[in-house]
Structure formats: C-alpha cells, structure tokens
Design an enzyme around this catalytic site. Structure first.
Site, mmCIF file in Angstrom:
data_model
loop_
_atom_site.group_PDB
_atom_site.id
_atom_site.type_symbol
_atom_site.label_atom_id
_atom_site.label_comp_id
_atom_site.label_asym_id
_atom_site.label_seq_id
_atom_site.Cartn_x
_atom_site.Cartn_y
_atom_site.Cartn_z
ATOM 1 N N HIS A 1 18.068 27.827 99.824
ATOM 2 C CA HIS A 1 17.700 28.215 101.188
ATOM 3 C C HIS A 1 16.165 28.953 100.795
ATOM 4 C CE1 HIS A 1 20.086 27.362 104.473
ATOM 5 N NE2 HIS A 1 21.185 27.894 103.745
ATOM 6 N N ASP B 1 28.515 25.354 97.116
ATOM 7 C CA ASP B 1 27.926 25.224 98.423
ATOM 8 C C ASP B 1 26.334 24.905 98.224
ATOM 9 O OD1 ASP B 1 26.899 26.394 100.993
ATOM 10 O OD2 ASP B 1 28.810 27.049 101.113
ATOM 11 N N GLU C 1 34.409 29.041 95.388
ATOM 12 C CA GLU C 1 32.858 28.785 95.957
ATOM 13 C C GLU C 1 31.802 29.258 95.241
ATOM 14 O OE1 GLU C 1 30.312 29.031 99.854
ATOM 15 O OE2 GLU C 1 31.635 30.693 99.391
ATOM 16 N N SER D 1 27.911 25.331 106.714
ATOM 17 C CA SER D 1 29.149 25.331 105.980
ATOM 18 C C SER D 1 30.182 25.699 106.897
ATOM 19 C CB SER D 1 28.602 26.603 104.953
ATOM 20 O OG SER D 1 27.724 26.322 104.139
ATOM 21 N N HIS E 1 19.652 22.766 105.175
ATOM 22 C CA HIS E 1 20.833 21.837 104.774
ATOM 23 C C HIS E 1 20.080 20.643 105.049
ATOM 24 C CE1 HIS E 1 24.080 24.792 105.603
ATOM 25 N NE2 HIS E 1 23.076 25.277 104.721
ATOM 26 N N HIS F 1 32.529 34.990 104.060
ATOM 27 C CA HIS F 1 31.429 33.988 104.683
ATOM 28 C C HIS F 1 32.002 32.599 105.030
ATOM 29 C CE1 HIS F 1 27.371 32.579 104.122
ATOM 30 N NE2 HIS F 1 27.189 33.589 104.535
ATOM 31 N N ASP G 1 29.926 21.093 100.122
ATOM 32 C CA ASP G 1 29.822 20.752 101.448
ATOM 33 C C ASP G 1 28.662 20.019 102.171
ATOM 34 O OD1 ASP G 1 28.372 22.823 101.056
ATOM 35 O OD2 ASP G 1 29.115 24.206 102.259
ATOM 36 N N HIS G 2 27.411 20.151 101.755
ATOM 37 C CA HIS G 2 26.320 19.631 102.097
ATOM 38 C C HIS G 2 25.024 19.850 100.963
ATOM 39 C CE1 HIS G 2 24.847 23.593 102.906
ATOM 40 N NE2 HIS G 2 25.927 23.942 103.451
ATOM 41 N N ASP H 1 23.850 27.624 97.436
ATOM 42 C CA ASP H 1 23.187 27.649 98.717
ATOM 43 C C ASP H 1 22.135 28.462 99.008
ATOM 44 O OD1 ASP H 1 23.392 25.925 101.495
ATOM 45 O OD2 ASP H 1 23.866 28.078 102.054
#
Length: 460
Positions: free
Chosen positions: A282, A45, A273, A95, A424, A146, A320-321, A278
């Site tokens: 962040h 992620d 995942e 997400s 993102h 999540h 996913d990104h 991710d």
C-alpha cells in the site's frame, strides 16, 4: 513424531539467523495417513507475483540460494495451483472478504467478516477445529484483530470493529494469539476503557508482551501482544537493536505457536499471516516489502520443517490478493540497481517518520543516503519536504499521510523497481500445499472452496 528434535533446532536457532532466510533440505512427509491431523495455513497478505519474484531474486543474489517458497517449486515438493480471489460484490477483494472465503467457506462482501450477502453467518474454520477438540491459534505481524486473523475466527459485519473483535476473542477461548494491537486490549486506549488484558488473565490466559516473555512461554492459552498497532517491518527490526531485542520476528512467533499447539494429541490448526507485506505494498515501500516477504519465507521454512518431520500436517502457503503489482524492469543498470536492496537498513516508513518540517533538503538527502544508499537530488528532497506542510490527515495504513508515493517514484531509478498502483489487484494468486491431501488440490481453485477442501482433508 520427533517434536523434541524439531524444537531443539527451532526457536533458539532462529535467534541467530539473518533477515534473509536460510532454507533447509525439505523432504516428502513420512508416515502419511489418509487425512491430515494438523493444518498450518500461511498467508503473505497482499503478495503479488512480482513480490514473490523479487524476494527470490534478492535471496539468490545475496545468499546464492532460492527463497524457501520458490525452492519448493524448483524441487517439486508441493502441489501448486492458481486461486481466484473475488469477493461477493467485487472482482477485487479486500482482506476481510478474502479471508472469510477461507474462514467461512462462502464469498462475502468486502469489509465483512463471515457475514454473507443475505446475512448468513457461517461458522469460522478455527471455531470448527476448536469444537473438534483441536488446538487453534493465529500469528500475525499486524494487529491480531485485523481482517485476516479475524476472518478465521469471528462473524462481524465490519472488519474495522477491532475493539469488538478483541472482546469476541475472549469469549472464543482459543489457545493462542500472537501479534500486534495493544490499543484494542489496553484499558487506557479502548473507547470503553475495558481492561481486556485483565479479562484474558482471569480466563486463564498467559499475557505475553515482549520477545523475552515469548521465548520463555511454555504452554497456552496465551495472548501475546507486542506493539500498539502493527509490528515493525523486518528490515527495521533487523537493523535496530532495540526493536530486535523487544519484538519477536514472524518466524519466532510461528515456531513458538507450533510448539505450543502441537502438544495437543488431537491436533491443531494455526493461521500465520505476513500482514505487513500488504501494508508495504500500500505504501509502495520496496525495502519493507522484499524483507517482510523474506521473513514470511522464513516462517514457511519453519512450517515445512515441522510438517516433513511430523508427517501429519497439511501446510497451505498462499496470499489473499495482489497489491501494487511491483516488479523489476529493464534498464542498463537494472542488476546493480536492484542489488542496492541488499544494503538498505530501513524501510521508507521509518525514514519518512524521521522527517519533519524543520528538515532542510540537505538533511533529507543525508538521511536517505545513510539509511538506504539512495541519493536524492535537491529538487526531489524539496518535493518530499513539501508534503510535510499539511501532514496530520487520516489515511488507511498511513494515518499521517506520509509521502510514500513521492519517495517510491524517486527510488524507481535507483532500485529499478516500479509499481503499478498502491491498491489491491484482482489477479489470480499463488497457492501451494505440502503434506497429506495436497495431491488432491486442483490446478485452479476458487478461494471459498479452500474451506471445504481443508475440512475434507482433515476429515472434520
């Protein structure tokens, strides 16, 4: 299928591995049929291209070998593509929308889980596999409720309704969930005081709460919850005996999930995942990012090992990104600076959670030097401490508003890793496939089209 030999080398072998994974020889699948019987869908992620690159560099310089993911490219063992990641209402997805594109086969607005812009409620892909008689499950390093795991499972207008999602999981009667999120199942923490653990137990689930219990688990259905919220970062888990003894790694959970789900002769679908990649992005948390990516890489290796021996499993490896868009940048000491990451012992998150208002600048300097081999000056230490004067605010993935950005800025000259942002991005992302049907993957695909691609490949 030689399941016994795979699992003999599987979970128990993982217990002796280092944090940086060791890739085994990966061959082409044998016994390939027209379609895949099983699917293992792995998501790092928030993985930017720079994240994949830095993990590979660290692996090569520390252990003299490429990362498992990149090695698949080097040896042309997967079909590689780019994937567009837009949501229904933005070129930059979250997400929930990104996962729903895969889960439901349509683009939805950011924040929604398989609820279309006009109220459509497509059946999530794991429900389709379950209805077809296959076993299904999710593994993650963040709460099992999540956005990404939930996007494969449920329809919900709001990704933040994690208590409701946990209740929905009970009704779905899937075979396996492994990850974090105790606060969404525990009666003492849920707003409605419902004891979902007891409800799952009454429905026939085994409740697993520790690494030891996971190792001893022989069959499903099972609900394994190993943390109040997310699991610890891999770099912290690996270097703290208490965390390592208590908490399973992503790879251990993945191998156990494959072991249990693959006992179904009709096949299975597993979603895995690396959720904290991710979260690290962040927080611009470089140590956390690269080591969680390498732990994800270890899970990729486990999936490929199973698939090449099984010959009937499609492995999907993607993200996913992007997030934060980090990278190693030019400088006279770029090589030696980046090599410092080989010796870090803790994530930025762990370090910052040790500090409070009572710390002196000298104590901050000593803490970071001992745990990360980075030496701040007094001015920098004072700037870190200044953030602790008002620290009880609420924030996404950072409820205490810890000074992640300040520490990351100071670390740039020490690691030669720079960040573009802490959110993102709308970049095209990596997508790789191994196994039956992988050869049909086009060179460029929109995220929502992956749903039907998998259904066709498995002949559902």
């Amino acid at each position: 299928m030689k399941r016994r030999s795979f699992f003999k080398r599987g979970l128990l072998a993982t217990l002796g591995t280092t944090l940086v994974p060791s890739i085994s020889s990966i061959g082409h699948p044998r016994g390939v049929r027209d379609g895949a019987k099983n699917v293992i869908f792995l998501v790092s992620d928030g993985m930017s291209h720079g994240t994949l690159n830095m993990a590979d560099i660290l692996q090569r310089r520390k252990n003299g070998k490429p990362s498992a993911w990149v090695d698949l490219y080097v040896n042309n063992k997967v079909k590689r593509a780019l994937m567009d990641t837009a949501s229904a209402n933005s070129m930059v997805t979250d997400s929930a929308a990104a996962g729903s594109a895969w889960g439901g086969g349509m683009r939805v607005d950011n924040g929604a889980l398989n609820i279309g812009p006009n109220g459509e409620k497509p059946t999530p892909i794991l429900q389709k596999f379950k209805n077809a008689g296959k076993s299904v499950g999710c593994v993650t390093t963040v709460p099992v409720t999540h956005a990404t795991p939930a996007s494969f499972c449920v329809n919900n207008f709001n990704r933040n309704d994690q208590e409701g999602i946990a209740q929905d999981y009970l009704n779905l009667k899937f075979d396996l969930w492994l990850g974090g999120g105790d606060k969404y199942f525990n009666s003492s923490k849920r707003k409605d005081r419902t004891d979902l653990y007891q409800s799952f137990k009454k429905s026939g689930y085994k409740i697993v709460r520790s690494r030891k219990e996971l190792i001893e688990l022989k069959s499903g259905p099972a609900l394994g919850i190993f943390a109040d919220d997310a699991l610890p970062y891999s770099v912290d888990r690996e270097n703290q005996a208490e965390l390592k003894n208590k908490t399973p790694s992503l790879t251990e959970m993945t191998k156990k999930a494959i072991e249990i789900l693959s006992s179904n002769d009709n096949g299975f679908m597993l979603q895995v995942e690396g959720g904290k990649v991710d979260w690290a992005a962040h927080g611009n948390d470089t140590p956390a990012l690269v080591y969680d990516q390498l732990e994800f890489d270890n899970a990729v290796n486990a999936a490929i090992e199973f698939a090449e021996e099984d010959g009937q499993t499609l492995v999907v490896i993607t993200t996913d990104h992007g997030n934060g868009e980090p990278g190693v940048f030019y400088g006279k000491k770029a090589d030696s600076n980046f090599d410092r990451l080989q010796n870090v012992l803790c994530s930025n998150e762990w370090v910052l959670n040790q500090i409070d208002k009572s710390f002196t600048p000298g104590q901050v300097i000593e803490l970071i030097e001992n745990s990360q081999k980075v030496i701040l000056n007094v001015s920098e230490a004072k700037r870190v401490l200044a953030s602790y004067e008002n620290i009880e605010k609420s924030g996404l993935y950072n409820p205490r508003q810890l000074p992640f950005k300040s520490l990351a800025d100071f670390q740039e000259k020490h690691f030669s890793v720079h960040w573009a942002n802490n959110e993102h991005s709308g970049v095209f992302v990596e997508l790789a496939m191994f196994g039956p049907g992988a050869e049909k993957l086009p060179g460029m695909i929109e995220n929502y089209k992956l749903h039907d691609f998998i259904l066709k490949t498995t002949q559902l």
